[in-house]
Design an enzyme around this catalytic site. Structure first.
Site, PDB file in Angstrom:
ATOM      1  N   TYR A 136       3.274  10.071   1.382  1.00  0.00           N
ATOM      2  CA  TYR A 136       2.480   9.819   2.364  1.00  0.00           C
ATOM      3  C   TYR A 136       3.160   9.367   3.475  1.00  0.00           C
ATOM      4  O   TYR A 136       3.275   9.943   4.674  1.00  0.00           O
ATOM      5  CB  TYR A 136       1.607   8.498   1.944  1.00  0.00           C
ATOM      6  CG  TYR A 136       0.361   8.212   2.901  1.00  0.00           C
ATOM      7  CD1 TYR A 136      -0.527   9.106   3.521  1.00  0.00           C
ATOM      8  CD2 TYR A 136       0.519   7.071   3.703  1.00  0.00           C
ATOM      9  CE1 TYR A 136      -1.546   8.699   4.284  1.00  0.00           C
ATOM     10  CE2 TYR A 136      -0.347   6.533   4.624  1.00  0.00           C
ATOM     11  CZ  TYR A 136      -1.331   7.309   5.001  1.00  0.00           C
ATOM     12  OH  TYR A 136      -2.330   6.970   5.817  1.00  0.00           O
ATOM     13  N   GLN A 160       4.652  -7.541   4.104  1.00  0.00           N
ATOM     14  CA  GLN A 160       3.994  -7.864   5.351  1.00  0.00           C
ATOM     15  C   GLN A 160       3.849  -6.665   6.231  1.00  0.00           C
ATOM     16  O   GLN A 160       4.462  -5.906   6.463  1.00  0.00           O
ATOM     17  CB  GLN A 160       4.782  -9.085   6.305  1.00  0.00           C
ATOM     18  CG  GLN A 160       6.110  -8.907   6.381  1.00  0.00           C
ATOM     19  CD  GLN A 160       6.887  -9.873   7.377  1.00  0.00           C
ATOM     20  OE1 GLN A 160       6.468 -10.823   7.258  1.00  0.00           O
ATOM     21  NE2 GLN A 160       7.996  -9.349   7.833  1.00  0.00           N
TER      22      GLN A 160
HETATM   23  P1  NAD Z   1     -10.122   9.267   3.878  1.00  0.00           P
HETATM   24  O1  NAD Z   1      -9.427   9.667   2.624  1.00  0.00           O
HETATM   25  O2  NAD Z   1     -11.452   8.870   3.905  1.00  0.00           O
HETATM   26  O3  NAD Z   1     -10.104  10.600   5.009  1.00  0.00           O
HETATM   27  C1  NAD Z   1      -9.319  11.751   4.798  1.00  0.00           C
HETATM   28  C2  NAD Z   1     -10.223  12.765   4.930  1.00  0.00           C
HETATM   29  O4  NAD Z   1      -9.214  14.071   4.747  1.00  0.00           O
HETATM   30  C3  NAD Z   1     -11.032  13.342   3.744  1.00  0.00           C
HETATM   31  O5  NAD Z   1     -12.560  13.432   4.257  1.00  0.00           O
HETATM   32  C4  NAD Z   1     -10.474  14.223   2.835  1.00  0.00           C
HETATM   33  O6  NAD Z   1     -11.482  14.901   2.103  1.00  0.00           O
HETATM   34  C5  NAD Z   1      -9.838  15.038   3.986  1.00  0.00           C
HETATM   35  N1  NAD Z   1      -8.718  15.911   3.427  1.00  0.00           N
HETATM   36  C6  NAD Z   1      -7.600  15.573   2.720  1.00  0.00           C
HETATM   37  N2  NAD Z   1      -6.793  16.312   2.757  1.00  0.00           N
HETATM   38  C7  NAD Z   1      -7.278  17.418   3.320  1.00  0.00           C
HETATM   39  C8  NAD Z   1      -6.786  18.840   3.428  1.00  0.00           C
HETATM   40  N3  NAD Z   1      -5.636  19.275   3.070  1.00  0.00           N
HETATM   41  N4  NAD Z   1      -7.406  19.681   4.345  1.00  0.00           N
HETATM   42  C9  NAD Z   1      -8.814  19.388   4.514  1.00  0.00           C
HETATM   43  N5  NAD Z   1      -9.369  17.930   4.667  1.00  0.00           N
HETATM   44  C10 NAD Z   1      -8.597  17.045   3.901  1.00  0.00           C
HETATM   45  O7  NAD Z   1      -8.962   8.428   4.842  1.00  0.00           O
HETATM   46  P2  NAD Z   1      -9.580   7.577   6.180  1.00  0.00           P
HETATM   47  O8  NAD Z   1      -9.296   6.220   5.931  1.00  0.00           O
HETATM   48  O9  NAD Z   1     -10.408   8.077   6.860  1.00  0.00           O
HETATM   49  O10 NAD Z   1      -8.078   8.239   7.097  1.00  0.00           O
HETATM   50  C11 NAD Z   1      -8.239   9.114   7.886  1.00  0.00           C
HETATM   51  C12 NAD Z   1      -6.770   9.474   8.614  1.00  0.00           C
HETATM   52  O11 NAD Z   1      -6.400   8.205   9.234  1.00  0.00           O
HETATM   53  C13 NAD Z   1      -5.752   9.923   7.780  1.00  0.00           C
HETATM   54  O12 NAD Z   1      -4.935  10.686   8.302  1.00  0.00           O
HETATM   55  C14 NAD Z   1      -5.018   8.701   7.367  1.00  0.00           C
HETATM   56  O13 NAD Z   1      -3.792   8.701   7.122  1.00  0.00           O
HETATM   57  C15 NAD Z   1      -4.947   7.798   8.577  1.00  0.00           C
HETATM   58  N6  NAD Z   1      -4.884   6.229   8.609  1.00  0.00           N
HETATM   59  C16 NAD Z   1      -6.098   5.778   7.946  1.00  0.00           C
HETATM   60  C17 NAD Z   1      -5.878   4.336   7.821  1.00  0.00           C
HETATM   61  C18 NAD Z   1      -6.910   3.597   7.131  1.00  0.00           C
HETATM   62  O14 NAD Z   1      -6.457   2.183   6.998  1.00  0.00           O
HETATM   63  N7  NAD Z   1      -7.837   3.953   6.922  1.00  0.00           N
HETATM   64  C19 NAD Z   1      -4.436   3.593   8.005  1.00  0.00           C
HETATM   65  C20 NAD Z   1      -3.584   4.608   8.752  1.00  0.00           C
HETATM   66  C21 NAD Z   1      -3.929   5.819   9.022  1.00  0.00           C
END
Ligand code: NAD
Ligand code: UDP
Length: 322
Positions: free
Chosen positions: A145, A276
């Protein structure tokens, strides 16, 4: 102005809120998702909207569509999910972003890449400014990741320099709110579900590690503002709530707000768990005129309502895919 907007990962936690927000602003939204961690339930209320289109597609394969903007959110975000198939996680970040940048280049779309505070790894600088290069293990369990997202950032900046693509990077810190996956092991969803169902609250390590939790509405506001900036505002820009809590404090607050009698139990700290984390958000304040508005207590109450409803309906608690 009305736009055609692609949201990859649109059926996920953040993606579904983003689709909703863009539809409210009267844009056409193409939601692309392979439903690895996303769910139809998250977007069920949008399916009847004529401006909303859903496409099951894996971003590691090329996509040929005509759009004005791309929000690239596709990627599992919780440690449990991204470690299930680590090779696919790296492919999703790296090949996925190449495909989306290629699409942006071909159709001259603006693109926003959802990066993460994980690019800072277990930080030795606190709070973390964007200039900090991070302290990341390249070969550990979290590396698929962390390094995938770092490489995605590299590609964004090379496409900006080499191909003049109008792309941007936001580094999102721990976000929480309704539509988090109930079973993804992230701390807020875990604690709330455990408290509501009377199970033990699992504190990993001594619970003194810190995180800064940003409510989903604040995150969405920031990334929409970021997309609206001119092409010179590329980021990376930290998006998060600078108010820092220990995991122990979070557990106590969840117990208080749910009125639960669950007990706190201590379990081993996962490998490479950062000690942290707190964003330095001076850049976001300046460039986006943004700062978080929702206090942890208020955001948790909304999150608790969501999970309470979900538990009553008995939805999706045992499945990774729903
Ligand atoms: P999530 O897992 O709920 O959503 C990710 C989505 O991407 C899901 O719907 C999944 O089915 C889809 N997905 C995964 N692999 C895929 C692929 N190969 N092709 C098409 N779709 C695919 O996660 P989230 O919390 O909504 O995160 C969304 C984005 O934000 C991610 O890129 C994540 O890295 C980033 N992010 C989230 C957080 C957080 O705290 N939620 C923090 C930092 C970064
Ligand atoms: N955590 C915990 N109990 C849980 C789930 C997580 O103590 O049931 C801890 C975890 O070890 C980490 C913090 O909470 O220190 C945040 O974990 P999460 O997986 O939500 O996000 P990340 O580690 O990616 O910031």
């Amino acid at each position: 102005m009305h736009k055609r907007i692609l949201v990859t990962g649109g059926a996920g936690f953040l993606g579904s809120h983003l689709c909703e927000r863009l539809l409210q602003s009267r844009h056409d939204v193409l939601c692309v998702d392979n439903f690895f961690t996303g769910s139809r339930r998250n977007i069920a209320h949008l399916l009847d909207d004529r401006s909303f289109e859903l496409l099951r597609h894996d971003v590691t394969f090329p996509l040929y569509v005509e759009v004005d903007q791309i929000y690239n959110l596709a990627c599992p975000a919780s440690p449990i999910h991204y470690q299930l198939d680590p090779v696919q996680t790296t492919k999703t970040s790296v090949i996925g972003v190449i495909n989306m940048l290629g699409l942006a280049k071909r159709v001259k779309a603006k693109m926003l890449q959802a990066s993460t505070s994980e690019v800072y790894g277990d930080p030795t600088v606190h709070p973390q400014p964007e200039e900090y290069w991070g302290n990341v293990n390249p070969i550990g369990f979290r590396s698929c990741y962390d390094e995938g997202k770092r490489c995605a950032e590299t590609l964004v900046f090379d496409y900006i320099r080499q191909h003049r693509v109008a792309a941007k990077v936001v580094r999102i810190f721990n976000a929480y709110g309704p539509r988090m996956h109930p079973n993804d092991g992230r701390v807020v969803s875990n604690f709330v579900v455990q408290a509501l169902s009377g199970r033990d609250i699992t504190l990993y390590g001594d619970g003194c590690q810190t995180r800064s939790f940003c409510y989903v509405d604040d995150v969405i506001e920031a990334i929409v503002r970021m997309m609206a900036t001119d092409r010179d505002t590329t980021g990376p820009i930290n998006i998060g709530n600078p108010k820092e809590f220990t995991i122990h404090e979070l557990a106590e607050l969840v117990l208080e707000l749910t009125g639960s009698k669950s007990k706190l139990v201590f379990q081993p700290l996962p490998y490479d768990d950062p000690k942290q984390r707190q964003p330095d958000i001076r850049k976001a304040k300046e460039a986006l005129e943004w700062e978080p508005q929702v206090a942890l207590r208020d955001g948790l109450l909304k999150t608790i309502d969501y999970f309470d409803d979900l538990l009553r309906k008995g939805c999706g608690l045992n499945a990774v895919q729903t």
